[in-house]
Design a protein around this motif. Structure first.
Motif, PDB file in Angstrom:
ATOM      1  N   SER A  71       0.806  -1.225   0.000  1.00 40.20           N
ATOM      2  CA  SER A  71       0.000   0.000   0.000  1.00 40.20           C
ATOM      3  C   SER A  71       0.842   1.281   0.000  1.00 40.20           C
ATOM      4  N   HIS A  87      -5.169  -3.973   3.696  1.00 40.39           N
ATOM      5  CA  HIS A  87      -5.532  -5.246   4.330  1.00 40.39           C
ATOM      6  C   HIS A  87      -4.598  -6.378   3.887  1.00 40.39           C
ATOM      7  N   ILE A 111      -8.810   0.898  -3.791  1.00 37.36           N
ATOM      8  CA  ILE A 111      -7.635   0.056  -4.049  1.00 37.36           C
ATOM      9  C   ILE A 111      -6.684   0.113  -2.855  1.00 37.36           C
ATOM     10  N   TYR A 151      -7.845  -1.991   0.079  1.00 40.81           N
ATOM     11  CA  TYR A 151      -7.595  -3.399  -0.252  1.00 40.81           C
ATOM     12  C   TYR A 151      -6.130  -3.757   0.025  1.00 40.81           C
ATOM     13  N   CYS A 152      -5.213  -2.896  -0.454  1.00 35.17           N
ATOM     14  CA  CYS A 152      -3.783  -3.156  -0.257  1.00 35.17           C
ATOM     15  C   CYS A 152      -3.388  -3.044   1.212  1.00 35.17           C
ATOM     16  N   SER A 205     -13.104  -6.277   3.336  1.00 32.61           N
ATOM     17  CA  SER A 205     -12.969  -4.845   3.632  1.00 32.61           C
ATOM     18  C   SER A 205     -13.680  -4.002   2.578  1.00 32.61           C
ATOM     19  N   LEU A 206     -13.611  -4.429   1.304  1.00 31.09           N
ATOM     20  CA  LEU A 206     -14.327  -3.713   0.257  1.00 31.09           C
ATOM     21  C   LEU A 206     -15.834  -3.865   0.417  1.00 31.09           C
ATOM     22  N   PRO A 233      -8.969  -8.810   2.562  1.00 29.23           N
ATOM     23  CA  PRO A 233      -9.080  -7.617   1.716  1.00 29.23           C
ATOM     24  C   PRO A 233     -10.433  -7.511   1.015  1.00 29.23           C
ATOM     25  N   GLY A 234     -10.962  -8.644   0.550  1.00 26.83           N
ATOM     26  CA  GLY A 234     -12.261  -8.631  -0.120  1.00 26.83           C
ATOM     27  C   GLY A 234     -13.388  -8.205   0.808  1.00 26.83           C
TER      28      GLY A 234
END
Length: 221
Positions: free
Chosen positions: A5, A74, A68, A71-72, A91-92, A88-89
């Protein structure tokens, strides 16, 4: 170990700083509009239109970069803290799914903040900042969206309503900026701590192996 990130954090910080600056200019313009319509029309109107256009374009760019980035972030949390609970998924999903995001948005930052508080030695200040701003972020998001709809649907623009919306928007961008700064700092600190522990473990292994090798060599002689 490079943070996934890191580059996006720098891009998002730049975008948010610009948005904060534009929001300040928008607030000043709205104050002039509320105080004197003639002065606004004579001196501010053209500049105000430029601010609105640039702010709108940058807002959508920042929104994409933000998704984005989170996601990064996480991905990095999973790398630095293997037991970190959120993927990460997910979190979105916490951000994008309506109604669920009322819980999901603050929970993202509370979880990151708690991990900094409980699993790092040097990122506790960042963890406290993140936890304390999780709920205000949601409240100002809801307030900004509600006021924005009211302004868009109003037949006649109210100077007071525009002033409140400008102020709320500025605070919202500042919250996002502070969260981005604290999350990225916390990840940087956590990364250094992980590298330090790995280096200590390697040195300890080398120290334990060295005497054993010397004894073997002596025995052969």
């Amino acid at each position: 170990m490079k943070l996934k990130s890191e580059t996006l954090s720098n891009v998002l910080k730049l975008l948010l700083w610009v948005l904060v600056g534009l929001a300040c200019a928008d607030l000043v313009s709205t104050i002039v509009y509320t105080a004197s319509l003639d002065a606004f029309t004579a001196y501010i109107y053209d500049f105000y239109g430029f601010i609105e256009i640039v702010s709108s374009v940058l807002y959508y760019i920042a929104a994409v970069v933000y998704l984005i980035w989170i996601y990064c972030v996480h991905l990095d949390m999973k790398t630095l803290f293997p037991s970190f609970a959120r993927s990460p998924g997910k979190s979105l999903a916490c951000i994008l799914i309506p109604v669920y995001n009322l819980f999901g948005i603050p929970s993202i930052y509370r979880m990151i903040g708690r991990w900094y508080l409980e699993d790092t030695g040097g990122a506790k200040k960042e963890g406290r900042w993140i936890c304390s701003l999780a709920l205000p972020l949601l409240l100002f998001l809801m307030l900004s969206n509600g006021l924005g709809r009211m302004v868009n649907q109003a037949d006649e623009l109210s100077g007071t309503m525009l002033l409140i919306l400008s102020f709320v928007t500025l605070i919202l961008y500042m919250i996002f900026l502070i969260l981005c700064l604290q999350v990225s700092r916390g990840l940087h600190i956590a990364r250094l701590e992980v590298l330090s522990r790995q280096s200590t473990a390697v040195n300890a292994d080398d120290f334990e192996a060295s005497p054993a090798g010397q004894l073997t060599a002596t025995h052969q002689l």
